[in-house]
Scaffold this active site. Structure first.
Site, PDB file in Angstrom:
ATOM      1  N   GLU A 213       0.886  -1.175   0.000  1.00  8.47           N
ATOM      2  CA  GLU A 213       0.000   0.000   0.000  1.00  8.47           C
ATOM      3  C   GLU A 213       0.915   1.213   0.000  1.00  8.47           C
ATOM      4  OE1 GLU A 213      -3.237  -0.296  -0.273  1.00  8.47           O
ATOM      5  OE2 GLU A 213      -3.351  -2.462   0.001  1.00  8.47           O
ATOM      6  N   CYS A 247      -1.890   9.573   2.853  1.00  9.07           N
ATOM      7  CA  CYS A 247      -1.494   8.989   1.552  1.00  9.07           C
ATOM      8  C   CYS A 247      -2.482   9.333   0.456  1.00  9.07           C
ATOM      9  CB  CYS A 247      -1.359   7.473   1.678  1.00  9.07           C
ATOM     10  SG  CYS A 247      -2.874   6.661   2.182  1.00  9.07           S
TER      11      CYS A 247
HETATM   12  P1  NAD Z   1       8.328   4.663   4.882  1.00  7.49           P
HETATM   13  O1  NAD Z   1       8.300   3.867   3.646  1.00  7.49           O
HETATM   14  O2  NAD Z   1       9.485   5.545   5.141  1.00  7.49           O
HETATM   15  O3  NAD Z   1       8.214   3.701   6.170  1.00  7.49           O
HETATM   16  C1  NAD Z   1       7.241   2.695   6.243  1.00  7.49           C
HETATM   17  C2  NAD Z   1       7.743   1.578   7.154  1.00  7.49           C
HETATM   18  O4  NAD Z   1       8.910   1.027   6.587  1.00  7.49           O
HETATM   19  C3  NAD Z   1       8.101   2.047   8.557  1.00  7.49           C
HETATM   20  O5  NAD Z   1       7.641   1.120   9.487  1.00  7.49           O
HETATM   21  C4  NAD Z   1       9.619   2.103   8.550  1.00  7.49           C
HETATM   22  O6  NAD Z   1      10.145   1.779   9.800  1.00  7.49           O
HETATM   23  C5  NAD Z   1       9.979   1.021   7.544  1.00  7.49           C
HETATM   24  N1  NAD Z   1      11.223   1.294   6.849  1.00  7.49           N
HETATM   25  C6  NAD Z   1      11.755   2.485   6.554  1.00  7.49           C
HETATM   26  N2  NAD Z   1      12.930   2.345   5.879  1.00  7.49           N
HETATM   27  C7  NAD Z   1      13.116   1.009   5.744  1.00  7.49           C
HETATM   28  C8  NAD Z   1      14.132   0.228   5.142  1.00  7.49           C
HETATM   29  N3  NAD Z   1      15.187   0.769   4.560  1.00  7.49           N
HETATM   30  N4  NAD Z   1      14.011  -1.129   5.194  1.00  7.49           N
HETATM   31  C9  NAD Z   1      12.944  -1.683   5.789  1.00  7.49           C
HETATM   32  N5  NAD Z   1      11.949  -0.985   6.371  1.00  7.49           N
HETATM   33  C10 NAD Z   1      12.032   0.342   6.365  1.00  7.49           C
HETATM   34  O7  NAD Z   1       6.952   5.476   4.893  1.00  7.49           O
HETATM   35  P2  NAD Z   1       6.470   6.593   5.916  1.00  7.49           P
HETATM   36  O8  NAD Z   1       7.328   7.793   5.745  1.00  7.49           O
HETATM   37  O9  NAD Z   1       6.299   6.020   7.275  1.00  7.49           O
HETATM   38  O10 NAD Z   1       5.003   6.882   5.350  1.00  7.49           O
HETATM   39  C11 NAD Z   1       4.766   7.736   4.279  1.00  7.49           C
HETATM   40  C12 NAD Z   1       4.566   7.007   2.976  1.00  7.49           C
HETATM   41  O11 NAD Z   1       3.624   5.972   3.118  1.00  7.49           O
HETATM   42  C13 NAD Z   1       3.998   7.916   1.901  1.00  7.49           C
HETATM   43  O12 NAD Z   1       4.589   7.607   0.660  1.00  7.49           O
HETATM   44  C14 NAD Z   1       2.526   7.568   1.895  1.00  7.49           C
HETATM   45  O13 NAD Z   1       1.869   7.880   0.690  1.00  7.49           O
HETATM   46  C15 NAD Z   1       2.567   6.103   2.151  1.00  7.49           C
HETATM   47  N6  NAD Z   1       1.315   5.640   2.726  1.00  7.49           N
HETATM   48  C16 NAD Z   1       0.505   4.839   1.984  1.00  7.49           C
HETATM   49  C17 NAD Z   1      -0.710   4.432   2.514  1.00  7.49           C
HETATM   50  C18 NAD Z   1      -1.661   3.558   1.729  1.00  7.49           C
HETATM   51  O14 NAD Z   1      -2.590   3.051   2.344  1.00  7.49           O
HETATM   52  N7  NAD Z   1      -1.474   3.362   0.438  1.00  7.49           N
HETATM   53  C19 NAD Z   1      -1.084   4.841   3.795  1.00  7.49           C
HETATM   54  C20 NAD Z   1      -0.224   5.648   4.505  1.00  7.49           C
HETATM   55  C21 NAD Z   1       0.977   6.046   3.980  1.00  7.49           C
END
Ligand code: NAD
Length: 460
Positions: A213, A247
């Protein structure tokens, strides 16, 4: 923090627990869902305080978009689970007769659920509810950017679940990396496209199916015949909720050139009406999650193009609701998903300009919003733009309807969930054909001599 051995042990125990089949029964699932509902209610005030601490969320937003959303999801799931679990009868073709066919919804197994920072309660528990409903076990990893929420989620999970069934893994990227090395039956990831591809790459090593997602730049189109006041109210609501860290927030607006000036004036007025002259003192306006994101978002603002807002305060992680006009694809604000309270406005004269703009951006939009009173315009834009899901004459609301599947398309996401679709996402659809043994159709067996004519008549 857990070390590699502890993580390996948790995942091993979950596989054992799942293989015991305990999680498969309706009674087990419903009991766990009810337990979770009681737990969420018990933790409501802790979650509210944590959301205030991490994201400056108001009580209203905390309830409607997080705690209440999860409770409603649980109520809906508990109410419908028996019906969802029923095998689905399917037609059987003539050549396989006499027989009956059905699809069984069987659990996938051990799931890894990784959630992002922006709706930490909702985006952790909604997938967990679907996982439990479908008879799975789950390992949960939340975002390190919302430490207070993560701590409260951990407390709740540790208090009500056996870790062999639902386990919480505290930590940051190293812990997630260790988790991603393990073999799961399904990974459900919510977050950025960048990390989504890290997850998918890790999953590929074990051929683990993924649900991703993700995010992206979601356009909002305001056509010349739109009811401008309605459009303005709903765009401001969708954009500035959670300080733009949503998002499915409208990332940018494309407004028809004939109504641009009126639209901009009204949007400016609307922001002042609901948040006051200084949104930093409004109890309803949130804060940016951390300093890194604060600096990133501030750098996207071109003060020369700001018509309202533009103020910020690093110490308070505050950025005012900001609208920029005269924006083009060359502006910084159009080079990445904003994920903050900046609304760039561009104008268009015809639909090809909208399609060109969207095509030049890197991803298929996760959401798209179309404001128009014309069914023809609505239909044309819905069918010509590729996006995950969206609304006509509203923002965000398609996400809220549990009966609508939610997810992206192509690089904005893989897989849909919410309501029954979530149950289905965490289930394997096992196809079973039960053949009768009182009759044996010799037509399909050799020797084939003289049979092809009959087959041709049936199979055409
Ligand atoms: P992110 O991708 O930075 O982090 C998401 C998760 O991944 C966190 O738990 C984080 O700890 C983990 N993570 C971060 N770096 C990692 C790595 N190198 N290896 C493994 N895991 C890692 O996202 P964010 O900043 O927390 O959230 C914002 C993003 O999420 C935006 O792009 C937003 O559009 C998207 N989002 C999508 C939805 C949806 O339902 N489609 C909902 C909310 C947010």
């Amino acid at each position: 923090m857990k070390n590699e051995q502890e993580i390996i042990e948790i995942v091993r125990k979950q596989h054992m627990f799942f293989n015991s089949s305990i999680t498969h029964t309706y009674d087990f699932r419903i009991n766990e869902l009810k337990k979770l509902k009681e737990g969420i209610k018990k933790f409501e005030s802790q979650f509210r305080a944590a959301l205030k601490d991490d994201l400056g969320k108001s009580e209203f937003e905390s309830y409607i978009t997080e705690i209440g959303f999860v409770l409603h999801d649980l109520t809906n799931t508990i109410k419908h689970l028996k019906k969802w679990m029923k095998p689905k009868r399917i037609k059987t073709p003539l050549l396989s007769q006499p027989a009956s066919s059905q699809v069984l919804f069987t659990p996938l197994g051990v799931n890894l659920i990784i959630s992002p920072f922006n709706y930490p309660i909702e985006l952790t528990f909604a997938p967990l509810i679907a996982a439990i409903a479908a008879g799975n076990t789950a390992v949960i990893k939340t975002s390190e950017l919302t430490p207070t929420c993560s701590m409260e989620i951990q407390k709740l999970i540790d208090e009500i679940f056996d870790p062999a069934y639902v386990a919480y893994i505290p930590g940051k990227v190293p812990e997630t990396t260790l988790l991603l090395k393990q073999k799961f039956d399904h990974i459900f990831f919510t977050g950025s496209p960048r990390v989504g591809s890290i997850v998918m790459e890790a999953a590929a090593k074990h051929l683990t199916p993924v649900t991703l997602e993700l995010g992206g730049k979601s356009p909002c189109i305001v056509h010349s015949d739109a009811k401008i006041d309605i459009a303005v109210n709903r765009i401001v609501y969708g954009k500035f909720m959670n300080a733009g860290q949503t998002c499915v927030a409208p990332d940018y607006v494309m407004v028809h050139q004939s109504i641009k000036e009126e639209f901009l004036e009204k949007i400016k007025q609307r922001i002042i009406t609901i948040y006051g002259d200084d949104a930093s003192s409004s109890p309803d306006f949130g804060r940016i999650v951390n300093e890194r994101h604060h600096s990133r978002i501030v750098n996207l603002i071109d003060q020369d193009k700001v018509i309202v807002g533009g103020q910020f305060n690093k110490a308070d992680r505050y950025i005012a609701p900001t609208v920029m006009k005269g924006v083009t694809l060359d502006d910084n604000v159009m080079t990445e998903e904003i994920f903050g309270p900046i609304l760039p406005v561009m104008e268009y004269g015809n639909f090809d300009e909208i399609l060109d703009t969207i095509a030049k951006l890197p991803q298929h939009p996760l959401a798209c919003y179309i404001f128009s009173e014309s069914k023809t315009v609505q239909h044309e834009l819905i069918s010509r733009i590729q996006f995950g899901g969206g609304c006509v004459n509203h923002c965000i609301q398609h996400f809220v309807n549990p009966n609508l599947p939610f997810g992206g398309v192509g690089d904005s996401g893989i897989g849909i969930y919410h309501g029954f679709n979530g149950f289905e996402r965490f289930s394997h659809k096992k196809s079973i054909l039960k053949a009768a043994s009182w009759f044996d159709l010799s037509l399909i067996y050799p020797p084939y001599k003289g049979k092809i004519k009959v087959i041709r008549r049936i199979m055409k």
